[in-house]
Motif scaffolding. Structure first.
Motif, PDB file in Angstrom:
ATOM      1  N   LEU A   1      86.209  67.714-106.179  1.00 44.57           N
ATOM      2  CA  LEU A   1      85.944  66.289-106.018  1.00 44.57           C
ATOM      3  C   LEU A   1      84.509  65.976-106.429  1.00 44.57           C
ATOM      4  CD1 LEU A   1      86.533  63.413-105.126  1.00 44.57           C
ATOM      5  CD2 LEU A   1      86.129  64.121-102.751  1.00 44.57           C
ATOM      6  N   SER A   2      83.559  66.791-105.983  1.00 49.15           N
ATOM      7  CA  SER A   2      82.165  66.576-106.370  1.00 49.15           C
ATOM      8  C   SER A   2      82.001  66.671-107.875  1.00 49.15           C
ATOM      9  CB  SER A   2      81.265  67.611-105.690  1.00 49.15           C
ATOM     10  OG  SER A   2      81.061  67.286-104.333  1.00 49.15           O
ATOM     11  N   PHE A   3      82.671  67.649-108.479  1.00 42.81           N
ATOM     12  CA  PHE A   3      82.591  67.804-109.937  1.00 42.81           C
ATOM     13  C   PHE A   3      83.109  66.566-110.645  1.00 42.81           C
ATOM     14  CE2 PHE A   3      84.741  68.826-113.914  1.00 42.81           C
ATOM     15  CZ  PHE A   3      83.710  69.409-114.640  1.00 42.81           C
ATOM     16  N   ILE A   4      84.267  66.037-110.208  1.00 40.52           N
ATOM     17  CA  ILE A   4      84.868  64.859-110.841  1.00 40.52           C
ATOM     18  C   ILE A   4      83.944  63.651-110.704  1.00 40.52           C
ATOM     19  CG2 ILE A   4      86.764  63.191-110.660  1.00 40.52           C
ATOM     20  CD1 ILE A   4      88.566  65.596-109.830  1.00 40.52           C
ATOM     21  N   LEU A   5      83.418  63.436-109.509  1.00 41.93           N
ATOM     22  CA  LEU A   5      82.542  62.285-109.283  1.00 41.93           C
ATOM     23  C   LEU A   5      81.317  62.331-110.196  1.00 41.93           C
ATOM     24  CD1 LEU A   5      82.626  62.101-105.374  1.00 41.93           C
ATOM     25  CD2 LEU A   5      83.786  60.568-106.974  1.00 41.93           C
ATOM     26  N   LYS A   6      80.745  63.525-110.349  1.00 41.76           N
ATOM     27  CA  LYS A   6      79.533  63.657-111.160  1.00 41.76           C
ATOM     28  C   LYS A   6      79.847  63.578-112.646  1.00 41.76           C
ATOM     29  CE  LYS A   6      76.870  66.312-107.759  1.00 41.76           C
ATOM     30  NZ  LYS A   6      76.324  67.642-107.383  1.00 41.76           N
ATOM     31  N   GLN A   7      80.873  64.310-113.091  1.00 42.78           N
ATOM     32  CA  GLN A   7      81.148  64.339-114.532  1.00 42.78           C
ATOM     33  C   GLN A   7      81.558  62.972-115.056  1.00 42.78           C
ATOM     34  OE1 GLN A   7      84.697  65.771-116.496  1.00 42.78           O
ATOM     35  NE2 GLN A   7      83.496  67.313-117.606  1.00 42.78           N
ATOM     36  N   SER A   8      82.398  62.275-114.300  1.00 42.20           N
ATOM     37  CA  SER A   8      82.910  60.978-114.768  1.00 42.20           C
ATOM     38  C   SER A   8      81.938  59.831-114.479  1.00 42.20           C
ATOM     39  CB  SER A   8      84.262  60.679-114.136  1.00 42.20           C
ATOM     40  OG  SER A   8      84.148  60.587-112.731  1.00 42.20           O
ATOM     41  N   GLU A   9      80.858  60.131-113.749  1.00 44.49           N
ATOM     42  CA  GLU A   9      79.813  59.141-113.448  1.00 44.49           C
ATOM     43  C   GLU A   9      80.381  57.919-112.720  1.00 44.49           C
ATOM     44  OE1 GLU A   9      76.845  58.638-116.697  1.00 44.49           O
ATOM     45  OE2 GLU A   9      78.174  59.968-117.810  1.00 44.49           O
ATOM     46  N   ILE A  10      81.230  58.199-111.742  1.00 41.45           N
ATOM     47  CA  ILE A  10      81.807  57.123-110.930  1.00 41.45           C
ATOM     48  C   ILE A  10      80.695  56.409-110.161  1.00 41.45           C
ATOM     49  CG2 ILE A  10      83.213  56.697-108.856  1.00 41.45           C
ATOM     50  CD1 ILE A  10      85.164  58.837-109.972  1.00 41.45           C
ATOM     51  N   SER A  11      80.700  55.086-110.257  1.00 39.12           N
ATOM     52  CA  SER A  11      79.684  54.292-109.561  1.00 39.12           C
ATOM     53  C   SER A  11      80.213  53.687-108.267  1.00 39.12           C
ATOM     54  CB  SER A  11      79.175  53.168-110.475  1.00 39.12           C
ATOM     55  OG  SER A  11      80.242  52.290-110.830  1.00 39.12           O
ATOM     56  N   HIS A  12      81.527  53.427-108.229  1.00 37.83           N
ATOM     57  CA  HIS A  12      82.146  52.810-107.057  1.00 37.83           C
ATOM     58  C   HIS A  12      83.452  53.547-106.754  1.00 37.83           C
ATOM     59  CE1 HIS A  12      79.449  49.689-108.561  1.00 37.83           C
ATOM     60  NE2 HIS A  12      79.437  49.186-107.342  1.00 37.83           N
ATOM     61  N   LEU A  13      83.580  53.988-105.533  1.00 38.48           N
ATOM     62  CA  LEU A  13      84.745  54.777-105.134  1.00 38.48           C
ATOM     63  C   LEU A  13      85.549  54.028-104.079  1.00 38.48           C
ATOM     64  CD1 LEU A  13      86.186  57.566-105.384  1.00 38.48           C
ATOM     65  CD2 LEU A  13      84.795  58.314-103.429  1.00 38.48           C
ATOM     66  N   PHE A  14      86.832  53.778-104.377  1.00 35.61           N
ATOM     67  CA  PHE A  14      87.749  53.166-103.418  1.00 35.61           C
ATOM     68  C   PHE A  14      88.463  54.292-102.683  1.00 35.61           C
ATOM     69  CE2 PHE A  14      86.865  49.789-106.302  1.00 35.61           C
ATOM     70  CZ  PHE A  14      87.035  48.611-105.584  1.00 35.61           C
ATOM     71  N   VAL A  15      88.332  54.309-101.364  1.00 37.44           N
ATOM     72  CA  VAL A  15      88.851  55.398-100.543  1.00 37.44           C
ATOM     73  C   VAL A  15      89.914  54.860 -99.599  1.00 37.44           C
ATOM     74  CG1 VAL A  15      88.276  57.204 -98.866  1.00 37.44           C
ATOM     75  CG2 VAL A  15      86.636  56.608-100.667  1.00 37.44           C
ATOM     76  N   GLY A  16      91.044  55.554 -99.504  1.00 35.88           N
ATOM     77  CA  GLY A  16      92.110  55.104 -98.616  1.00 35.88           C
ATOM     78  C   GLY A  16      92.909  56.255 -98.043  1.00 35.88           C
ATOM     79  N   GLY A  17      93.380  56.105 -96.814  1.00 33.73           N
ATOM     80  CA  GLY A  17      94.239  57.098 -96.189  1.00 33.73           C
ATOM     81  C   GLY A  17      93.462  58.254 -95.586  1.00 33.73           C
ATOM     82  N   LYS A  18      94.124  59.001 -94.711  1.00 37.90           N
ATOM     83  CA  LYS A  18      93.449  60.076 -93.974  1.00 37.90           C
ATOM     84  C   LYS A  18      92.920  61.172 -94.892  1.00 37.90           C
ATOM     85  CE  LYS A  18      96.102  59.318 -89.739  1.00 37.90           C
ATOM     86  NZ  LYS A  18      97.087  59.884 -88.779  1.00 37.90           N
ATOM     87  N   THR A  19      93.716  61.555 -95.895  1.00 34.28           N
ATOM     88  CA  THR A  19      93.275  62.633 -96.782  1.00 34.28           C
ATOM     89  C   THR A  19      92.089  62.192 -97.620  1.00 34.28           C
ATOM     90  OG1 THR A  19      95.528  63.512 -96.884  1.00 34.28           O
ATOM     91  CG2 THR A  19      93.983  64.261 -98.571  1.00 34.28           C
ATOM     92  N   GLY A  20      92.161  60.993 -98.172  1.00 34.44           N
ATOM     93  CA  GLY A  20      91.058  60.478 -98.967  1.00 34.44           C
ATOM     94  C   GLY A  20      89.780  60.363 -98.155  1.00 34.44           C
ATOM     95  N   VAL A  21      89.909  59.851 -96.919  1.00 31.03           N
ATOM     96  CA  VAL A  21      88.741  59.713 -96.043  1.00 31.03           C
ATOM     97  C   VAL A  21      88.155  61.088 -95.716  1.00 31.03           C
ATOM     98  CG1 VAL A  21      88.019  59.056 -93.717  1.00 31.03           C
ATOM     99  CG2 VAL A  21      89.427  57.489 -95.068  1.00 31.03           C
ATOM    100  N   ARG A  22      89.028  62.045 -95.399  1.00 26.41           N
ATOM    101  CA  ARG A  22      88.542  63.394 -95.062  1.00 26.41           C
ATOM    102  C   ARG A  22      87.792  64.015 -96.233  1.00 26.41           C
ATOM    103  NH1 ARG A  22      90.289  68.022 -96.533  1.00 26.41           N
ATOM    104  NH2 ARG A  22      92.351  67.268 -97.179  1.00 26.41           N
ATOM    105  N   LEU A  23      88.356  63.907 -97.427  1.00 25.98           N
ATOM    106  CA  LEU A  23      87.699  64.478 -98.609  1.00 25.98           C
ATOM    107  C   LEU A  23      86.329  63.852 -98.849  1.00 25.98           C
ATOM    108  CD1 LEU A  23      90.666  64.801-101.131  1.00 25.98           C
ATOM    109  CD2 LEU A  23      89.161  66.666-100.406  1.00 25.98           C
TER     110      LEU A  23
END
Length: 481
Positions: free
Chosen positions: A175-197
């Motif tokens: 997840l950290s790799f994806i966020l950094k490589q794709s240069e995500i500026s805004h992340l929409f988070v939903g559900g227990k698994t998404g929140v935990r990650l």
């Protein structure tokens, strides 16, 4: 504006509705649309005609799928017919028809095509508030299947905002790799698994977070969904028609990541041409699919089959997409009679579980075919006609069982790099242990070492920030299979 072409297109739409349209007339019309280069509105009107189920049936029956699709792809490119124009067009044609079913326990709520387009526009306006001068936002989606997540995805695709759906089975490191490589500026988070990650890594990332739900569970600063949507009132210069006209057909619109087990995931790039050419190709391969169909969907929207075939596909066909409440088998059994789907796409395990359930109820060897079919209809809601088994091996006997009892379950082979499907067994032409024939628009060849190679308008142009010279050779994608 070429009123002659427009008149002929209107006449063809009328003939398609009456069942009097011919393949020759369609070929003449598509050739004239290419030769005369009419304005965008007329080409889009023709592409509206081209999505009709009747047109797919006519072209398929005439054996003209490849020639037709080649011309359609030219018109998609010429007229910039992207996801946003498609959804706007479907909203105009299908209006109050249900596009989404949402299941919550025993309650079913619906959303119409008009309402969907209205919500997408609102979401697009809210997204535009996130823009900074010369710095467009890059949107990440870390969520289970839910309406608000789909609205963000569809708004990004409609208005040209880069969007990255992130697999929920990612490790923290991936997840950290994806966020950094794709240069995500805004992340929409939903559900227990998404929140935990997100909570596991949030201290390492300077990213704006919007909570699709469960705001109180998210660690660190986050904006709730209602406040995000209300931000649309702050937008100054969001003209829908203008925004639609700005969307590029060939720039990277979305990146989907493979969930590798050890190595870092690879980001597979998609542009609007990949997405739209695949939709017309699928409709030609499945001419029996149309606006009367209802999908029951649980495949994740961060995978190509769930996102492209089911979500974008159901909108393309003017059909109804149902958000299954859960991918669990018992939950799906509850959903079937509620929505009475005609199409169900699944991993092999669910087809086996359904077979095993029938086997517990009946002696499948001795029981009359009518009794088996009656029980199958009772379980699945009574209208299930089509199925697809994907992402794994399913015993040919299981395929044959369903096909002989009223559910045409198709086999196929695909990969993310090809916007999903590459081959499929043609309806009513199942061959044992076969994954079928190439989908329309897909060129295949076997390399000297036996490797399968692909070429086509809906094959990715490459991996994001990766060297891929050994994968793309002379325009052919080498699958490794």
């Amino acid at each position: 504006m070429d009123t002659g072409l427009q008149t002929r297109i209107n006449e063809s739409i009328s003939q398609a509705n009456k069942g009097t349209l011919t393949a020759d007339a369609l070929i003449r019309l598509v050739n004239d649309c290419i030769d005369q280069s009419p304005d965008r509105d007329i080409v889009h009107q023709f592409l509206d005609l081209a999505h009709f189920q009747e047109v797919a049936k006519i072209i398929s029956a005439a054996g003209l799928t490849e020639d037709w699709l080649e011309r359609i792809i030219q018109l998609i490119d010429h007229s910039q017919f992207h996801v946003g124009y498609m959804i706007e067009q479907r909203a105009q044609r299908y209006g109050e028809k249900t596009v989404f079913n949402m299941i919550h326990g025993d309650d079913l709520t619906t959303l119409s095509y008009q309402e969907l387009w209205s919500k997408i526009q609102m979401t697009g306006k809210a997204l535009s508030v996130l823009e900074k001068p010369e710095e467009p936002p890059v949107i990440g989606l870390l969520t289970h299947n839910q309406l608000n997540g789909a609205l963000v995805d569809l708004a990004c695709l409609s208005f040209g905002v880069r969007v990255i759906p992130i697999p929920l089975n990612s490790t923290s490191e991936h997840l950290s790799f994806i966020l950094k490589q794709s240069e995500i500026s805004h992340l929409f988070v939903g559900g227990k698994t998404g929140v935990r990650l997100w909570n596991e890594i949030q201290q390492n990332h300077d990213i704006s977070v919007i909570a699709l739900n469960d705001l109180d569970l998210i660690q660190g600063k986050a904006l709730d969904w209602e406040s995000f949507i209300e931000n649309r009132d702050r937008t100054l210069n969001f003209d829908v028609d203008q925004r639609l006209s700005y969307v590029s057909m060939d720039r990277t619109q979305s990146i989907m990541y493979t969930s590798g087990s050890t190595a870092n995931p690879k980001g597979i790039t998609f542009n609007q041409m990949n997405m739209m050419s695949k939709r017309f190709a699928r409709s030609l391969a499945l001419p029996e699919f149309g606006p009367d169909d209802t999908f029951l969907c649980y495949l994740p929207l961060f995978h190509t089959f769930g996102r492209y075939f089911e979500l974008l596909g159901s909108i393309f066909w003017g059909a109804t997409y149902t958000f299954a409440e859960s991918p669990a088998f018992n939950s799906l059994l509850k959903d079937f009679p509620m929505v009475k789907p005609s199409i169900f796409i699944s991993i092999p395990k669910r087809w086996v579980q359904l077979y095993d359930m029938l086997e517990e109820q009946l002696d499948l060897v001795a029981a009359e075919s009518e009794l088996i079919q009656s029980n199958l209809k009772e379980i699945t809601g009574g209208k299930l006609k089509w199925g697809l088994s994907a992402a794994g091996y399913l015993d040919p006997d299981i395929f044959k069982f369903y096909q002989s009892h009223g559910i045409n379950v198709l086999s196929g082979y695909g990969m993310t790099e090809a916007t999903g499907g590459i081959t499929m067994t043609p309806p009513n032409e199942y061959i044992l242990d076969s994954v079928g024939t190439a989908l329309p628009g897909m060129k295949l060849k076997i390399a000297d070492d036996g490797e399968l190679c692909l070429k086509g308008a809906y094959v990715t142009e490459g991996y994001y920030k990766e060297e891929d010279g050994d994968v793309f050779v002379d325009g052919w994608f080498h699958t490794g299979d």
